[in-house]
Design an enzyme around this catalytic site. Sequence first.
Site, mmCIF file in Angstrom:
data_model
loop_
_atom_site.group_PDB
_atom_site.id
_atom_site.type_symbol
_atom_site.label_atom_id
_atom_site.label_comp_id
_atom_site.label_asym_id
_atom_site.label_seq_id
_atom_site.Cartn_x
_atom_site.Cartn_y
_atom_site.Cartn_z
ATOM 1 N N LYS A 66 23.538 77.532 24.579
ATOM 2 C CA LYS A 66 23.321 78.415 25.740
ATOM 3 C C LYS A 66 24.237 79.633 25.651
ATOM 4 O O LYS A 66 23.810 80.763 25.837
ATOM 5 C CB LYS A 66 23.628 77.677 27.063
ATOM 6 N N ARG A 143 23.433 73.278 37.796
ATOM 7 C CA ARG A 143 23.389 72.019 37.056
ATOM 8 C C ARG A 143 23.013 70.851 37.948
ATOM 9 O O ARG A 143 22.930 69.724 37.476
ATOM 10 C CB ARG A 143 24.772 71.738 36.492
ATOM 11 N N ARG A 177 31.995 72.063 16.800
ATOM 12 C CA ARG A 177 32.378 73.315 17.458
ATOM 13 C C ARG A 177 33.873 73.615 17.262
ATOM 14 O O ARG A 177 34.708 72.733 17.431
ATOM 15 C CB ARG A 177 32.060 73.175 18.945
ATOM 16 N N ARG A 221 37.520 71.997 21.688
ATOM 17 C CA ARG A 221 37.587 71.763 23.129
ATOM 18 C C ARG A 221 37.955 70.309 23.380
ATOM 19 O O ARG A 221 37.465 69.420 22.691
ATOM 20 C CB ARG A 221 36.215 72.054 23.756
ATOM 21 N N ARG A 232 28.541 63.545 28.668
ATOM 22 C CA ARG A 232 27.988 64.810 29.170
ATOM 23 C C ARG A 232 26.466 64.835 29.002
ATOM 24 O O ARG A 232 25.739 65.330 29.868
ATOM 25 C CB ARG A 232 28.636 66.000 28.438
HETATM 26 P P1 ADP Z 1 28.559 72.058 28.189
HETATM 27 O O1 ADP Z 1 28.928 72.317 26.758
HETATM 28 O O2 ADP Z 1 28.605 70.584 28.543
HETATM 29 O O3 ADP Z 1 27.295 72.737 28.604
HETATM 30 P P2 ADP Z 1 30.231 73.866 29.786
HETATM 31 O O4 ADP Z 1 31.151 74.635 28.920
HETATM 32 O O5 ADP Z 1 29.073 74.580 30.381
HETATM 33 O O6 ADP Z 1 29.815 72.573 28.984
HETATM 34 O O7 ADP Z 1 31.055 73.198 30.986
HETATM 35 C C1 ADP Z 1 32.230 72.460 30.768
HETATM 36 C C2 ADP Z 1 32.490 71.582 31.960
HETATM 37 O O8 ADP Z 1 32.681 72.387 33.123
HETATM 38 C C3 ADP Z 1 31.363 70.624 32.318
HETATM 39 O O9 ADP Z 1 31.377 69.422 31.577
HETATM 40 C C4 ADP Z 1 31.648 70.376 33.798
HETATM 41 O O10 ADP Z 1 32.735 69.479 33.968
HETATM 42 C C5 ADP Z 1 32.122 71.745 34.269
HETATM 43 N N1 ADP Z 1 30.999 72.562 34.770
HETATM 44 C C6 ADP Z 1 30.516 73.709 34.219
HETATM 45 N N2 ADP Z 1 29.484 74.194 34.945
HETATM 46 C C7 ADP Z 1 29.309 73.325 35.974
HETATM 47 C C8 ADP Z 1 28.397 73.266 37.070
HETATM 48 N N3 ADP Z 1 27.452 74.200 37.262
HETATM 49 N N4 ADP Z 1 28.519 72.237 37.935
HETATM 50 C C9 ADP Z 1 29.470 71.296 37.786
HETATM 51 N N5 ADP Z 1 30.348 71.279 36.776
HETATM 52 C C10 ADP Z 1 30.290 72.289 35.869
#
Ligand code: ADP
Length: 286
Positions: A66, A143, A177, A221, A232
């Site tokens: 994304k 989300r 990553r 990360r 996740r």
């Molecule tokens: P991913 O690689 O899982 O898509 P992100 O970098 O988008 O991870 O997000 C990292 C973390 O930040 C998520 O695992 C969650 O804990 C939190 N997070 C990010 N966006 C949201 C959201 N819209 N609602 C709730 N938690 C979020």
Amino acid sequence: MAVVNRLLRSTATPSSSILSKTFSSITSNTDRRPLSPLSHSSLHLRRDPKDRNVQWVFLGCPGVGKGTYASRLTALLGVPHIATGDLVREELASSGPLASQLSEIVNQGKLVSDEIIINLLSKRLEAGESKGERGFILDGFPRTIRQAEILEDVTDIDLVVNLKLNEEALLAKCLGRRICSECGGNYNVACIDIKGENGSPGMYMAPLLPPPHCASKLITRSDDTEAVVKERLRIYNEMSLPVEDFYRSRGKLLEFDLPGGIPESWPKLLQALNLDYHEDKQSAAA
Ligand code: ADP
């Protein structure tokens, strides 16, 4: 240098004014639980499509890319790439009052509460608006259905791009990553080569290796461990798949199966988005 002609299919419907509602009044439609002290913040969004640029959302499982594709598109479309995961990580790095609470949630692969995430996003949107930003590509938000309802209540989202990749590739991509601790560059050391079986196509993704000056500064990360990535993915299926349906039923969802790595996927994504892509002959000749 690449040039893009904007041939955007905007599905936005006109609306008369900038809408700004308090978070508590918005959520009162969808959830009558008492709101946390964070919830008094406002989600301010510009509504009139004549007065703004695109408002797109990128959905997809962890590791699907994304961030990669959203940031490439924002560079072409002149809108900011707003990733709620980045906002969470900035908050974590700031050692502010929320940091320890967030670190525990993120490192378990759980979702941060809707209140906290809306608060972080509101602040980011307000800061952007005061700098003259007029549109966005959201990555990682919404989300949950509640987040999607709140967003729908305050603005028109033109398009939702749903990136898809099989689970084996998603896991390998998360584990591969790497981030340069100095320049923030994103790389991937995984070489994904999945053989096609029973009529399903295979998938090859070359690693995206760092340049020599970043190679010794790579970090991962803390939530990109196998156990946390699997959690996740489980949470995505439970909480975020319904968000795909939410937008599908509103006719806003564009499904995009990634055919491979960036060289294969990027031109096809531009095509699917109805964005003309052609080489700038002058730059190519220079
Ligand atoms: P991913 O690689 O899982 O898509 P992100 O970098 O988008 O991870 O997000 C990292 C973390 O930040 C998520 O695992 C969650 O804990 C939190 N997070 C990010 N966006 C949201 C959201 N819209 N609602 C709730 N938690 C979020």
